[in-house]
Write a protein that holds these residues in place. Sequence first.
Motif, PDB file in Angstrom:
ATOM      1  N   CYS A 295     -62.313  -9.083 -27.582  1.00  0.00           N
ATOM      2  CA  CYS A 295     -61.993  -8.957 -28.980  1.00  0.00           C
ATOM      3  C   CYS A 295     -60.785  -9.810 -29.548  1.00  0.00           C
ATOM      4  O   CYS A 295     -59.793 -10.126 -28.890  1.00  0.00           O
ATOM      5  N   ALA A 296     -61.175 -10.588 -30.637  1.00  0.00           N
ATOM      6  CA  ALA A 296     -60.184 -11.470 -31.441  1.00  0.00           C
ATOM      7  C   ALA A 296     -60.695 -11.944 -32.669  1.00  0.00           C
ATOM      8  O   ALA A 296     -62.001 -11.713 -33.021  1.00  0.00           O
ATOM      9  N   GLN A 297     -59.830 -12.080 -33.661  1.00  0.00           N
ATOM     10  CA  GLN A 297     -60.364 -12.666 -34.936  1.00  0.00           C
ATOM     11  C   GLN A 297     -61.035 -11.705 -35.524  1.00  0.00           C
ATOM     12  O   GLN A 297     -62.240 -11.930 -36.221  1.00  0.00           O
ATOM     13  N   TYR A 298     -60.855 -10.273 -35.320  1.00  0.00           N
ATOM     14  CA  TYR A 298     -61.623  -9.369 -36.128  1.00  0.00           C
ATOM     15  C   TYR A 298     -63.204  -9.521 -35.823  1.00  0.00           C
ATOM     16  O   TYR A 298     -64.037  -9.010 -36.831  1.00  0.00           O
ATOM     17  N   ASN A 299     -63.830  -9.937 -34.438  1.00  0.00           N
ATOM     18  CA  ASN A 299     -65.089 -10.032 -34.246  1.00  0.00           C
ATOM     19  C   ASN A 299     -65.918  -8.667 -34.332  1.00  0.00           C
ATOM     20  O   ASN A 299     -67.019  -8.943 -34.415  1.00  0.00           O
ATOM     21  N   MET A 300     -65.332  -7.647 -33.754  1.00  0.00           N
ATOM     22  CA  MET A 300     -66.058  -6.560 -33.596  1.00  0.00           C
ATOM     23  C   MET A 300     -64.894  -5.338 -33.707  1.00  0.00           C
ATOM     24  O   MET A 300     -64.007  -5.663 -33.620  1.00  0.00           O
ATOM     25  N   GLN A 301     -65.732  -4.181 -33.519  1.00  0.00           N
ATOM     26  CA  GLN A 301     -64.762  -2.733 -33.675  1.00  0.00           C
ATOM     27  C   GLN A 301     -65.020  -2.198 -32.259  1.00  0.00           C
ATOM     28  O   GLN A 301     -66.301  -2.031 -31.939  1.00  0.00           O
ATOM     29  N   VAL A 302     -64.138  -1.763 -31.627  1.00  0.00           N
ATOM     30  CA  VAL A 302     -64.406  -0.718 -30.344  1.00  0.00           C
ATOM     31  C   VAL A 302     -63.431   0.665 -30.685  1.00  0.00           C
ATOM     32  O   VAL A 302     -62.479   0.663 -30.981  1.00  0.00           O
ATOM     33  N   ALA A 303     -64.327   1.515 -30.548  1.00  0.00           N
ATOM     34  CA  ALA A 303     -63.791   2.950 -30.788  1.00  0.00           C
ATOM     35  C   ALA A 303     -64.135   3.987 -29.477  1.00  0.00           C
ATOM     36  O   ALA A 303     -65.227   3.776 -28.771  1.00  0.00           O
ATOM     37  N   ASN A 304     -63.128   5.080 -29.520  1.00  0.00           N
ATOM     38  CA  ASN A 304     -63.251   6.049 -28.593  1.00  0.00           C
ATOM     39  C   ASN A 304     -63.240   7.225 -29.099  1.00  0.00           C
ATOM     40  O   ASN A 304     -62.165   7.635 -29.356  1.00  0.00           O
ATOM     41  N   ILE A 305     -64.262   7.948 -29.779  1.00  0.00           N
ATOM     42  CA  ILE A 305     -63.995   8.883 -30.754  1.00  0.00           C
ATOM     43  C   ILE A 305     -63.875  10.207 -30.311  1.00  0.00           C
ATOM     44  O   ILE A 305     -64.741  10.490 -29.281  1.00  0.00           O
ATOM     45  N   THR A 306     -63.411  11.288 -31.041  1.00  0.00           N
ATOM     46  CA  THR A 306     -63.211  12.483 -30.486  1.00  0.00           C
ATOM     47  C   THR A 306     -63.613  13.688 -31.425  1.00  0.00           C
ATOM     48  O   THR A 306     -63.796  14.766 -30.677  1.00  0.00           O
ATOM     49  N   THR A 307     -64.043  13.408 -32.442  1.00  0.00           N
ATOM     50  CA  THR A 307     -64.775  14.621 -33.398  1.00  0.00           C
ATOM     51  C   THR A 307     -65.897  13.898 -33.943  1.00  0.00           C
ATOM     52  O   THR A 307     -66.505  12.937 -34.422  1.00  0.00           O
ATOM     53  N   PRO A 308     -66.975  15.071 -34.135  1.00  0.00           N
ATOM     54  CA  PRO A 308     -68.217  14.485 -34.736  1.00  0.00           C
ATOM     55  C   PRO A 308     -68.237  14.222 -36.161  1.00  0.00           C
ATOM     56  O   PRO A 308     -68.830  13.323 -36.478  1.00  0.00           O
ATOM     57  N   ALA A 309     -67.233  14.620 -37.014  1.00  0.00           N
ATOM     58  CA  ALA A 309     -67.086  13.962 -38.175  1.00  0.00           C
ATOM     59  C   ALA A 309     -66.549  12.708 -38.305  1.00  0.00           C
ATOM     60  O   ALA A 309     -66.942  11.892 -39.172  1.00  0.00           O
ATOM     61  N   ASN A 310     -65.450  12.344 -37.285  1.00  0.00           N
ATOM     62  CA  ASN A 310     -64.928  11.102 -37.211  1.00  0.00           C
ATOM     63  C   ASN A 310     -66.246   9.862 -36.878  1.00  0.00           C
ATOM     64  O   ASN A 310     -66.493   8.873 -37.350  1.00  0.00           O
ATOM     65  N   PHE A 311     -67.078  10.404 -35.948  1.00  0.00           N
ATOM     66  CA  PHE A 311     -68.254   9.690 -35.423  1.00  0.00           C
ATOM     67  C   PHE A 311     -69.158   9.654 -36.870  1.00  0.00           C
ATOM     68  O   PHE A 311     -69.393   8.447 -36.816  1.00  0.00           O
ATOM     69  N   TYR A 312     -69.394  10.520 -37.402  1.00  0.00           N
ATOM     70  CA  TYR A 312     -70.263  10.521 -38.684  1.00  0.00           C
ATOM     71  C   TYR A 312     -69.516   9.208 -39.397  1.00  0.00           C
ATOM     72  O   TYR A 312     -70.639   8.724 -40.108  1.00  0.00           O
ATOM     73  N   HIS A 313     -68.481   9.410 -40.053  1.00  0.00           N
ATOM     74  CA  HIS A 313     -67.885   8.404 -40.877  1.00  0.00           C
ATOM     75  C   HIS A 313     -67.821   6.992 -40.194  1.00  0.00           C
ATOM     76  O   HIS A 313     -67.983   6.295 -40.901  1.00  0.00           O
ATOM     77  N   ALA A 314     -67.704   6.924 -38.975  1.00  0.00           N
ATOM     78  CA  ALA A 314     -67.791   5.678 -38.339  1.00  0.00           C
ATOM     79  C   ALA A 314     -69.016   4.946 -38.534  1.00  0.00           C
ATOM     80  O   ALA A 314     -69.281   3.802 -38.864  1.00  0.00           O
ATOM     81  N   LEU A 315     -70.258   5.818 -38.521  1.00  0.00           N
ATOM     82  CA  LEU A 315     -71.515   5.335 -38.706  1.00  0.00           C
ATOM     83  C   LEU A 315     -71.624   4.816 -39.942  1.00  0.00           C
ATOM     84  O   LEU A 315     -72.424   3.915 -40.364  1.00  0.00           O
ATOM     85  N   ARG A 316     -71.369   5.681 -40.903  1.00  0.00           N
ATOM     86  CA  ARG A 316     -71.540   5.356 -42.410  1.00  0.00           C
ATOM     87  C   ARG A 316     -70.423   4.331 -42.745  1.00  0.00           C
ATOM     88  O   ARG A 316     -71.004   3.505 -43.621  1.00  0.00           O
TER      89      ARG A 316
END
Length: 909
Positions: A725-746
Motif C-alpha cells: 500500500c502506498a499513494q492511495y493505490n488500494m483499500q484494505v479492510a477487516n470489517i466486523t458488521t454486516p452493515a459496514n460490509f454493505y456500505h463498503a461494497l456500495r
Amino acid sequence: MDRFSFLGSVHIGFIDDLYEKYLKDPDSIEPSWRSFFQGYDFSREVYGDDPMGAVDSQALDDVRREFLVLDLIQGYRSRGHLFTETNPVRARRKYSPTLDIQNFGLEEADMDREFMAATEVGLPGPAKLSVIVKHLQNMYCRSIGVEYMYIRNPEVTNWVKSWLHQNENSTVFNQDEKVRILHKLNEAVAFESFLNTKFVGQKRFSIEGAESLIPAMEFTIDYAAQGGVEEFVVGMAHRGRLNVLSNIFGKPRKQIFSEFEGKAFVEDEFDGDVKYHLGYSTTKQLAGHEVKLNLAPNPSHLEAVDPVVEGIARAKINNDYNGDQSKVMPILIHGDAAVAAQGVVYEVIQMEGLSGYATGGTLHIVINNQVGFTTNYLDARSSTYCTDIAKVILAPVLHVNGDDPEALVHAMRFAVEYRQKFNKDVFIDLLCYRKYGHNEGDEPRFTQPLLYKEISRHPNPREIYSKKLMEFHDLQESVLTEMEKEFKAMLEEDFDESKKIEKNFITPFMESDWSEYRQSVPEDFELSPETGLKVETLKKIAETITTLPNDLKFINKIKRLFKDRNAQVFERNSLDWGMGELMAYGSLIVEGFNVRISGEDVERGTFSHRHAIVKVEDSEQRVCRLDEIPGREGRFAIYNSLLSEYAVLGFDYGYAMASPKTLTIWEAQFGDFANGAQIIIDQFLAAAEDKWKVQNGLVMLLPHGYEGQGAEHSSARLERFLQLCAQYNMQVANITTPANFYHALRRQMHRPFRKPLVVMSPKSLLRHPKVVSSLEEFSSGRFQEVIDDTQIDAKKAEKVVFVSGKLYYDLLAEREERNDETTALVRLEQLYPLPEKQIKDVLAKYAHIDKKIWAQEEPANMGAWTHILWRFPERLELCAPAASAAPAAGSSKTAHARHRQLIESVFNA
C-alpha cells in the motif's frame, strides 16, 4: 505390408454391424476400420455393389490399394506437420516413419496409377498417386504445418479439411495485396533499423526475425472486421511490442522516440513504466467502418496479461455488444518458451468453454524464437511443440515459416474464420528467430554460437519477400526503393518532433471507457460518502430474495434458510453477514449497477453463507432470487470458477478494468490461497495505476481468521497487502458488521473514481450471534473506517485497545466475562488508507489514557503490526502471538492455547 490381412478371419456379421456403425458415425469406430470402409465405399463406385464378391484378383488388389492410399492421406493429415519447411534457420528434427509411400504399402509403380481416394482431398474424380502426393505435400508439408486430427468433433475436422483443400492450403494474393504485405514488412524492418541507429544500446526487444507478424496482424484485423468483429483486445509481452504499437496501433512515433529519451512524465507523482510495458487504445478506419484496438499494458511477467485480456474482452462483450461474442476478438501473442512453461496459459485456455469466462474463442499467436532468454528449446520443454498445450482444448495449430509472410497471412485468415465459426481458440505457431540476444545489449553467441552464426547471415523477411516479388515480376525495384525512402523520411521527421516534447504523457488505456471518472485525491479518503437506501426499497429487495418459488421443490435446509432470512428482516430486524451481503448486491442492481462475482464455490459460498444460487431438488435447476427483484436495472452474475487463483483473479481484474459500472468481486476459497495469484496482486492490483494510469475497482474477498484450522486456512496474509500500500493505490479492510460490509461494497460504486478493495473476509463471524445489523443501519449512514467503543464510559477507561476483525468479538466476550468496565475496544475497520483524522478524533477522546495497545491474532511478524507501527499517529504497545515462520499452529489445541494467551495478555497488560 498388408494392413488388412486380418479380414480373412473376421466374421461377416461382425463386419456388417461395424459397417452400420460407420454409416451412422464414421468417427465412432477404430481408424483402421474407418479407412477400410472408406475404401470399400470408393470401390463400390468403381467396381459395383459387390467388390468383395466374384471379382478377379486384380480387382481385389485395386480395392486394397485404395485403402492404402486412404491410409496415406490419413498419414499426411495426422503427421504431415512433422515434415514441413517451416523452420527458417534450423534443420528440422528427423521423425520416423516418414511419409514415403513405401511406409504405407505402396510402390513406386503406383505413382502413375489413378485412385478414387483423390476425391477425399478435394481433387475431382480419380487422380494419379503422384498428383495426390504432390497435392498432399503442398497442403501439409510446405510453409504451413497443420495439426487438427485430434479434434473429436467431425463437423470441425470436416470444416478444416474443406478449408485446407482451397488452393492447396494457400491464398492467391493479387498484386495490390502483395505490395501491401511488403509495405508492412518495410515498416517493421525500417522501424527497428531506425531505433537501432538512433538509440544505440537501448533495450527495445525488437521484432527482428519475426517481422512477418506486422503484415499478418494488419490483414488479421481486416479479415476479422469483414467477419463482423468490431473490437480487438490484444495482450503481448515485450518482444516486438514497440513495433506493434507503432505499425499496427498507430501510436505516434514521436511519442515512442520521446519515451526512449527517458524524460519525466507530465504528472510528477506518476511513476510510469518502461516503454515496452505500456498499453494503448485507438480506433482504426477500415473500408466503410471503424474498429477499436486495445493493447493491454503488461509487466515483464510474460503471460500475466493473458487472463486480464480475457476479462477485458468478456466485459466488453457483455456491456458494449449485448453478449455477442463475435463482435470482440481477444488476441494473445506469446513467446515460445513462455507458452510452453508458464502455468497461467493452461489456466486461461481452460476457460475457453466455461459460461462465466468464455469470450468466443481467442486467437493465439506464438512468436517462436526457438530460444527462451538464453535457453535452447530442447531445454525449455518436453513436448514436441511449444504449442502442444493447444491439444488440451482440441484447438487446431498452424505452424508457419516466418520467412513466408504470405503463408502467415493465409494462416491468420484460417484462424479468424475458424474462431468466428466455432467460437473456439486457435493457435498460430510463427517459427522465426531473434536477431539479437534477449535484448539488444545481450550476446547470444555465449549460449547459441551455431544458431547465431546462421542468423547473422540470414536475410530478413523483407529482403526475402521483395526478391520473390521481383523474380515473379510483381514488383519493380524502384517501388521498393521509394517505399524505403518515404518511410525513413517520416521516421526522421517524427524523430525531430520528439525533441520538442518536454515531458512524456501516457494516454490512459481504454480512456473512453473511463471518461466519466476522475483520478482520486487524498481528501477523498477522509470520509466515505453516504451509501444508505430507503427502508421501503430495502424491504422490497428483501421480500424477493428471501422468498422461494412455490412451484419448485427445494431441500428442507434451503427452505429453513430462506425462512430465517425473511424473519431477519421482517420479524427480528437483525440481519446477519450473508443477508447483509445480498442486500448490497440487490440494492446496487436496483440502482442500475451490475454485479459480477466469481471464485471457487462462490455461488453457495465456501462456508455455506451466501446461497446466491440455490438448486431445485429434483432437477438441479438454478434459481437466483436476485434476478427476480422488481424494477432492477442492473445485472447480477455469479460463477463458480475453475480451480484457479492466478488466471481467475487476472480475469476478474481485467473485467473490472473494462467495466467501471460493475461491482466485480473475486473471492478466494480461503484467503491463504490468494498467494497463488501473487503476480496479479503485485503487478496489476497494487501497481497498475502508478505504472499505467489504469484505475480498477476490483473487490477481493479473502476469508481470514484464526480458528484453529491450521497454517493454510487461517491467514490471508494481511501483512503482504499492507506492505504493497502506498499513494492511495488500494483499500484494505477487516470489517466486523454486516452493515459496514454493505456500505463498503456500495461505496465502491458510489465514488467518482475506482480503487481496489481487499477485504479480510470473516469465517466464524458469518454466524456469530453478535455479528448482526438492523435495517436502519443499512438505510442510513456510510462506511465507518473506525468504530469507537460506545458500551463503556470513556472517562472511566484506563486502557484503550485498537483491534481489527474477528479478534474484537473474542476480546468483547472476555471483557463481558470479566465485567471489565475500564478497557475500551476500538475497531479499525479500514487499515489502508489509514483513517488518521478519525483515529485522532478517537485518541482525543482517550487522551487521559497512557496504556494504548494494538492487538492482533496474527504472529507479531505478520498481520497489521508493522503497518500500524509505521503509520499510527501515536505509539502503541503490541499484544500478539510470538513471531513465527508459519502463520498458525497445525494443532487446534495449540492454536486455541495461543489464542487464549493472547486474550489474557491484552487484559493483563
